[in-house]
Write an enzyme that holds these catalytic residues in place. Structure first.
Site, PDB file in Angstrom:
ATOM      1  N   CYS A 262       0.867  -1.183   0.000  1.00 12.35           N
ATOM      2  CA  CYS A 262       0.000   0.000   0.000  1.00 12.35           C
ATOM      3  C   CYS A 262       0.904   1.233   0.000  1.00 12.35           C
ATOM      4  CB  CYS A 262      -0.836  -0.011   1.278  1.00 12.35           C
ATOM      5  SG  CYS A 262       0.206   0.025   2.745  1.00 12.35           S
TER       6      CYS A 262
ATOM      7  N   HIS B 277       5.311  -4.933   8.919  1.00  9.39           N
ATOM      8  CA  HIS B 277       5.305  -6.301   9.425  1.00  9.39           C
ATOM      9  C   HIS B 277       5.539  -7.307   8.297  1.00  9.39           C
ATOM     10  CE1 HIS B 277       2.994  -5.098  13.313  1.00  9.39           C
ATOM     11  NE2 HIS B 277       4.304  -5.030  13.465  1.00  9.39           N
TER      12      HIS B 277
ATOM     13  N   HIS C  31      -1.003  -4.892  19.292  1.00  6.98           N
ATOM     14  CA  HIS C  31      -0.510  -4.545  17.955  1.00  6.98           C
ATOM     15  C   HIS C  31       0.191  -3.181  18.044  1.00  6.98           C
ATOM     16  CE1 HIS C  31      -0.553  -3.217  13.748  1.00  6.98           C
ATOM     17  NE2 HIS C  31      -0.583  -4.501  13.440  1.00  6.98           N
TER      18      HIS C  31
ATOM     19  N   GLU D 207       0.343  -0.640  16.170  1.00 10.07           N
ATOM     20  CA  GLU D 207      -0.493   0.537  15.867  1.00 10.07           C
ATOM     21  C   GLU D 207      -1.398   0.880  17.059  1.00 10.07           C
ATOM     22  OE1 GLU D 207      -2.782   0.465  12.160  1.00 10.07           O
ATOM     23  OE2 GLU D 207      -4.270   1.742  13.129  1.00 10.07           O
TER      24      GLU D 207
ATOM     25  N   CYS E 147      -8.322   1.562   6.483  1.00  9.21           N
ATOM     26  CA  CYS E 147      -7.756   2.325   5.375  1.00  9.21           C
ATOM     27  C   CYS E 147      -8.168   1.764   4.016  1.00  9.21           C
ATOM     28  CB  CYS E 147      -6.237   2.368   5.505  1.00  9.21           C
ATOM     29  SG  CYS E 147      -5.468   0.832   5.012  1.00  9.21           S
TER      30      CYS E 147
ATOM     31  N   SER F 171      -1.228  -7.818  10.483  1.00 10.78           N
ATOM     32  CA  SER F 171      -2.659  -7.799  10.794  1.00 10.78           C
ATOM     33  C   SER F 171      -3.494  -7.888   9.521  1.00 10.78           C
ATOM     34  CB  SER F 171      -2.984  -6.501  11.550  1.00 10.78           C
ATOM     35  OG  SER F 171      -4.371  -6.357  11.706  1.00 10.78           O
TER      36      SER F 171
ATOM     37  N   SER G  77       1.941  -5.419   3.337  1.00 10.61           N
ATOM     38  CA  SER G  77       3.379  -5.284   3.614  1.00 10.61           C
ATOM     39  C   SER G  77       4.203  -6.345   2.893  1.00 10.61           C
ATOM     40  CB  SER G  77       3.621  -5.356   5.129  1.00 10.61           C
ATOM     41  OG  SER G  77       2.880  -6.416   5.691  1.00 10.61           O
TER      42      SER G  77
HETATM   43 FE1  SF4 Z   1      -0.879   0.751   4.521  1.00 10.42          FE
HETATM   44 FE2  SF4 Z   1      -1.368   0.644   7.149  1.00 10.42          FE
HETATM   45 FE3  SF4 Z   1      -1.262   2.992   5.862  1.00 10.42          FE
HETATM   46 FE4  SF4 Z   1      -3.274   1.295   5.407  1.00 10.42          FE
HETATM   47  S1  SF4 Z   1      -2.816   2.358   7.320  1.00 10.42           S
HETATM   48  S2  SF4 Z   1      -2.163   2.507   3.871  1.00 10.42           S
HETATM   49  S3  SF4 Z   1      -2.224  -0.695   5.567  1.00 10.42           S
HETATM   50  S4  SF4 Z   1       0.435   1.538   6.146  1.00 10.42           S
END
Ligand code: SF4
Length: 321
Positions: free
Chosen positions: A14, A43, A126, A128, A196, A225, A268
């Site tokens: 992404c 990850h 996690h 995040e 996202c 995740s 990822s």
């Molecule tokens: Fe990528 Fe995580 Fe950002 Fe979504 S929130 S665009 S999965 S890095």
């Protein structure tokens, strides 16, 4: 025997992951080595090993970074306490937090400043979630499932808001939000979903894949995740599914009776690993087709302080800044 491999699109990297990896690669070019990275930048084992091979040193905590050195924060984001710790240790920080995670941090800070209790929907431990919880530690509670909502106790139900981790299952999250709305009718949420675009697009693609394939292989690491969610979504949609780090993880027994195989990858996972999986089946006579459910064009700018350090180098080589 696998006769057809159907490849999901979009899949893999992404915009937040591309940005985070670019940040480490650029930092390794322009700053004295070693360059430290707090936690796995994204990850994925292969990504981390490749960057380690180029000179990045991955650490769990800032104590492991010598004073005054350069440290990169991972795409998953960090709490304000970690930022303060870096300041106290006089570290040069390059922040690779995905802008979509930063958006959640800003929402958390805004609700907390207005006296709201924030219900964060996410997974315990996690990276995040740890970072987001740190933004408003006193005002936040974590829920992971509908059952958690049933036992939740909030002192002022008129001032309650929810936020979510960016890489959750769309369906499970909607169930939890529905339960929250039923219990706290005044609850507020973000104007648009925190899950996202990349997570959403990959989950929708895997659902389409599951209509056409009996088995879906998801390329991604065990601690990713969004990759784990793809396996779950594939199974919910009726396909069998396995998470694999790379082609070497494929087990022959999984393929028994499988004619149509779906392949996708987490946000990822590098596409080279997917290509190796596809080549494996192509060599065994399978046809390959791509199933495009959406086109992506999202890109994120590099952090300002990295751009500033990069600009003189770009001018030196005659490259437009
Ligand atoms: Fe990528 Fe995580 Fe950002 Fe979504 S929130 S665009 S999965 S890095």
């Amino acid at each position: 025997m696998v006769e057809k491999v159907i490849l999901a699109a979009p899949r893999g990297f992404c915009a937040g992951v591309v940005r985070a990896i670019d940040i480490v690669k650029i930092a390794l070019e322009i700053y004295p080595k070693p360059v430290y990275v707090r936690k796995e930048i994204v990850h994925n084992r292969h990504v981390v090993e490749e960057l380690r091979g180029k000179g990045a040193v991955f650490v769990d905590e800032l104590e492991d970074v010598p004073e005054g050195k350069t440290v990169i924060f991972s795409a998953h984001g960090v709490s304000p306490q970690v930022k303060e710790h870096a300041r106290q240790r006089r570290l040069k920080v390059i922040d690779a937090t995905c802008p979509l995670v930063t958006k959640v941090h800003l929402e958390a800070a805004r609700y907390a400043s207005r006296g709201y209790t924030i219900v964060l929907i996410g997974h315990h431990g996690h990276d995040e979630v740890v970072g987001t919880m740190g933004v408003a530690r006193e005002s936040m509670v974590l829920v992971t499932c509908v059952e958690d909502v049933e036992t939740l106790e909030i002192s002022d139900p008129r001032r309650v808001a929810y936020l979510t981790q960016t890489t959750l299952s769309l369906e499970d999250t909607r169930d939890i939000i529905r339960a929250l709305r039923a219990k706290y009718p005044a609850i507020q949420g973000p104007p648009s979903e925190d899950i996202c675009y990349a997570t959403q697009n990959r989950q929708l693609a895997v659902h389409e894949l599951a209509r056409r394939a009996q088995l879906i292989l998801v390329v991604g690491s065990q601690n990713s995740s969004n990759s784990n969610r793809l396996v779950e979504e594939a199974m919910k949609a009726g396909a069998r599914s396995h998470l694999i780090d790379d082609v070497d993880c494929i087990e022959e027994a999984w393929l028994e009776g499988i004619g149509r195989l779906g392949v996708t990858s987490g946000a990822s996972a590098p596409d080279i690993l997917v290509e190796q999986v596809v080549d494996h089946f192509r060599r065994r006579g399978a046809e390959v087709e791509e199933l495009v459910t959406r086109r992506e064009s999202v890109q994120f700018a590099l952090p300002d302080n990295l751009l500033v350090d990069l600009t003189p180098l770009a001018s030196d080589t005659g490259t437009p800044a």
